[in-house]
Scaffold this active site. Structure first.
Site, PDB file in Angstrom:
ATOM      1  N   HIS A   4       0.829  -1.211   0.000  1.00 46.81           N
ATOM      2  CA  HIS A   4       0.000   0.000   0.000  1.00 46.81           C
ATOM      3  C   HIS A   4       0.863   1.261   0.000  1.00 46.81           C
ATOM      4  CE1 HIS A   4       0.397  -0.734   4.457  1.00 46.81           C
ATOM      5  NE2 HIS A   4       0.563   0.565   4.492  1.00 46.81           N
ATOM      6  N   HIS A  28       4.016   7.217   3.424  1.00 44.44           N
ATOM      7  CA  HIS A  28       4.934   6.075   3.392  1.00 44.44           C
ATOM      8  C   HIS A  28       4.527   5.116   2.274  1.00 44.44           C
ATOM      9  CE1 HIS A  28       1.684   4.499   6.031  1.00 44.44           C
ATOM     10  NE2 HIS A  28       2.009   3.315   5.558  1.00 44.44           N
ATOM     11  N   GLU A  73       7.714   1.123   5.065  1.00 40.38           N
ATOM     12  CA  GLU A  73       7.138   0.131   5.983  1.00 40.38           C
ATOM     13  C   GLU A  73       7.309  -1.243   5.350  1.00 40.38           C
ATOM     14  OE1 GLU A  73       2.919   0.625   6.500  1.00 40.38           O
ATOM     15  OE2 GLU A  73       2.727  -1.113   7.798  1.00 40.38           O
TER      16      GLU A  73
HETATM   17  C1  LIG Z   1       1.131   0.560  11.367  1.00 43.47           C
HETATM   18  C2  LIG Z   1      -0.248   0.908  11.016  1.00 43.47           C
HETATM   19  C3  LIG Z   1      -0.372   1.290   9.563  1.00 43.47           C
HETATM   20  C4  LIG Z   1      -0.098   0.058   8.712  1.00 43.47           C
HETATM   21  O1  LIG Z   1       0.126   0.193   7.504  1.00 43.47           O
HETATM   22  O2  LIG Z   1      -0.194  -1.057   9.275  1.00 43.47           O
HETATM   23  C5  LIG Z   1       0.581   2.412   9.228  1.00 43.47           C
HETATM   24  O3  LIG Z   1       1.312   2.420   8.265  1.00 43.47           O
HETATM   25  S1  LIG Z   1       0.547   3.694  10.353  1.00 43.47           S
HETATM   26  C6  LIG Z   1       1.799   4.856   9.773  1.00 43.47           C
HETATM   27  C7  LIG Z   1       2.150   5.785  10.897  1.00 43.47           C
HETATM   28  N1  LIG Z   1       3.206   5.221  11.714  1.00 43.47           N
HETATM   29  C8  LIG Z   1       4.486   5.553  11.469  1.00 43.47           C
HETATM   30  O4  LIG Z   1       4.791   6.343  10.602  1.00 43.47           O
HETATM   31  C9  LIG Z   1       5.520   4.896  12.349  1.00 43.47           C
HETATM   32  C10 LIG Z   1       6.932   5.201  11.871  1.00 43.47           C
HETATM   33  N2  LIG Z   1       7.162   6.649  11.846  1.00 43.47           N
HETATM   34  C11 LIG Z   1       7.946   7.250  12.787  1.00 43.47           C
HETATM   35  O5  LIG Z   1       8.491   6.636  13.684  1.00 43.47           O
HETATM   36  C12 LIG Z   1       8.098   8.755  12.668  1.00 43.47           C
HETATM   37  O6  LIG Z   1       7.042   9.261  11.858  1.00 43.47           O
HETATM   38  C13 LIG Z   1       9.452   9.198  12.030  1.00 43.47           C
HETATM   39  C14 LIG Z   1      10.591   8.779  12.948  1.00 43.47           C
HETATM   40  C15 LIG Z   1       9.615   8.618  10.648  1.00 43.47           C
HETATM   41  C16 LIG Z   1       9.433  10.716  11.910  1.00 43.47           C
HETATM   42  O7  LIG Z   1       9.042  11.210  13.146  1.00 43.47           O
HETATM   43  P1  LIG Z   1       8.922  12.785  13.351  1.00 43.47           P
HETATM   44  O8  LIG Z   1       8.256  13.427  12.188  1.00 43.47           O
HETATM   45  O9  LIG Z   1       8.334  13.025  14.709  1.00 43.47           O
HETATM   46  O10 LIG Z   1      10.456  13.147  13.443  1.00 43.47           O
HETATM   47  P2  LIG Z   1      11.195  14.330  12.814  1.00 43.47           P
HETATM   48  O11 LIG Z   1      10.267  15.468  12.604  1.00 43.47           O
HETATM   49  O12 LIG Z   1      12.426  14.515  13.650  1.00 43.47           O
HETATM   50  O13 LIG Z   1      11.620  13.753  11.376  1.00 43.47           O
HETATM   51  C17 LIG Z   1      12.854  13.116  11.233  1.00 43.47           C
HETATM   52  C18 LIG Z   1      13.213  13.236   9.777  1.00 43.47           C
HETATM   53  O14 LIG Z   1      12.346  12.365   9.049  1.00 43.47           O
HETATM   54  C19 LIG Z   1      11.637  13.137   8.084  1.00 43.47           C
HETATM   55  N3  LIG Z   1      10.313  12.547   7.969  1.00 43.47           N
HETATM   56  C20 LIG Z   1       9.361  12.485   8.915  1.00 43.47           C
HETATM   57  N4  LIG Z   1       8.266  11.834   8.448  1.00 43.47           N
HETATM   58  C21 LIG Z   1       8.557  11.500   7.171  1.00 43.47           C
HETATM   59  C22 LIG Z   1       7.841  10.828   6.133  1.00 43.47           C
HETATM   60  N5  LIG Z   1       6.588  10.357   6.349  1.00 43.47           N
HETATM   61  N6  LIG Z   1       8.431  10.647   4.930  1.00 43.47           N
HETATM   62  C23 LIG Z   1       9.700  11.122   4.711  1.00 43.47           C
HETATM   63  N7  LIG Z   1      10.451  11.768   5.639  1.00 43.47           N
HETATM   64  C24 LIG Z   1       9.863  11.951   6.854  1.00 43.47           C
HETATM   65  C25 LIG Z   1      11.603  14.538   8.593  1.00 43.47           C
HETATM   66  O15 LIG Z   1      11.392  15.435   7.539  1.00 43.47           O
HETATM   67  C26 LIG Z   1      12.970  14.635   9.203  1.00 43.47           C
HETATM   68  O16 LIG Z   1      13.890  14.800   8.158  1.00 43.47           O
HETATM   69  P3  LIG Z   1      15.180  15.711   8.376  1.00 43.47           P
HETATM   70  O17 LIG Z   1      15.914  15.661   7.067  1.00 43.47           O
HETATM   71  O18 LIG Z   1      15.928  15.098   9.535  1.00 43.47           O
HETATM   72  O19 LIG Z   1      14.618  17.096   8.703  1.00 43.47           O
HETATM   73 CO   LIG Z   2       1.041   1.546   6.355  1.00 44.66          CO
END
Ligand SMILES: CC[C@H](C(=O)O)C(=O)SCCNC(=O)CCNC(=O)[C@H](O)C(C)(C)COP(=O)(O)OP(=O)(O)OC[C@H]1O[C@@H](n2cnc3c(N)ncnc32)[C@H](O)[C@@H]1OP(=O)(O)O
Ligand SMILES: [Co+2]
Length: 139
Positions: free
Chosen positions: A7, A80, A129
Site C-alpha cells: 500500500h 509512506h 514500511e
Molecule cells: C502501522 C499501522 C499502519 C499500517 O500500515 O499497518 C501504518 O502504516 S501507520 C503509519 C504511521 N506510523 C508511522 O509512521 C511509524 C513510523 N514513523 C515514525 O516513527 C516517525 O514518523 C518518524 C521517525 C519517521 C518521523 O518522526 P517525526 O516526524 O516526529 O520526526 P522528525 O520530525 O524529527 O523527522 C525526522 C526526519 O524524518 C523526516 N520525515 C518524517 N516523516 C517522514 C515521512 N513520512 N516521509 C519522509 N520523511 C519523513 C523529517 O522530515 C525529518 O527529516 P530531516 O531531514 O531530519 O529534517
Molecule cells: Co502503512
C-alpha cells in the site's frame, strides 16, 4: 527480499473528507470504514484498487507518530510506502545488517500482521514500511 508493494500510506487531517474525495471525486468503490489502531496512533481506512491499496491515516491520540508530519503538511500528503516480506524478523535483521535504522520492534499493523518501519533518512527520504505477508497468501 521485498515482495509486492502492499500500500501507499497517505496522511490526512480528516479521514471522512478523504474518503469522500476518493469515493465522490475519484470514483473509488471499495473503501473500508475507518478503524482505530490505537497502539499505532492512527485511524485508518483502505481504498482497494486492482493494483493495490491506498491507506488513509488520520492521527489518533496525543502521541500519534503522524502529528508532526501533519504540522509540516497541514493538508496531508503521501506519507509512506509499504512492501511485503515473507518473514519480518528476518527482514529486520537484514535491514539492520545493511545499516538501516529500524524504528520499531515488529508490531501488529493494519493488516493484522507484523510491521516495521525504516528511518527515512536512510532510505532516500521515503518512509518505508515492511509488513509480513498475511499467512493465507503464503499458502
Ligand atoms: C502501522 C499501522 C499502519 C499500517 O500500515 O499497518 C501504518 O502504516 S501507520 C503509519 C504511521 N506510523 C508511522 O509512521 C511509524 C513510523 N514513523 C515514525 O516513527 C516517525 O514518523 C518518524 C521517525 C519517521 C518521523 O518522526 P517525526 O516526524 O516526529 O520526526 P522528525 O520530525 O524529527 O523527522 C525526522 C526526519 O524524518 C523526516 N520525515 C518524517 N516523516 C517522514 C515521512 N513520512 N516521509 C519522509 N520523511 C519523513 C523529517 O522530515 C525529518 O527529516 P530531516 O531531514 O531530519 O529534517
Ligand atoms: Co502503512
Amino acid at each position: 527480499m521485498i515482495g509486492p508493494l502492499n500500500h501507499v500510506g497517505v496522511a490526512v487531517p480528516d479521514i471522512g473528507k478523504a474518503i469522500d474525495f476518493y469515493r465522490d471525486v475519484l470514483g473509488a468503490t471499495d473503501i473500508t470504514e475507518p478503524k482505530v489502531l490505537a497502539p499505532q496512533g492512527v485511524t485508518y481506512a483502505f481504498v482497494t484498487l486492482p493494483s493495490g491499496q491506498v491507506e488513509l491515516i488520520e492521527p489518533y491520540g496525543e502521541t500519534s507518530p503522524i502529528l508532526k508530519y501533519l504540522e509540516r503538511n497541514p493538508k496531508g500528503g503521501q506519507h509512506h510506502i509499504c512492501f511485503e516480506v515473507k518473514d519480518i524478523h528476518e527482514a529486520k535483521a537484514t535491514m539492520e545488517a545493511r545499516g538501516m535504522r529500524v524504528l520499531n520492534e515488529p508490531r501488529i499493523g493494519a493488516h493484522g500482521t507484523l510491521v516495521i518501519f525504516l528511518h527515512p533518512g536512510d532510505s532516500g527520504g521515503v518512509l518505508i514500511e515492511l509488513m509480513e505477508t498475511p499467512q493465507a497468501e503464503h499458502e
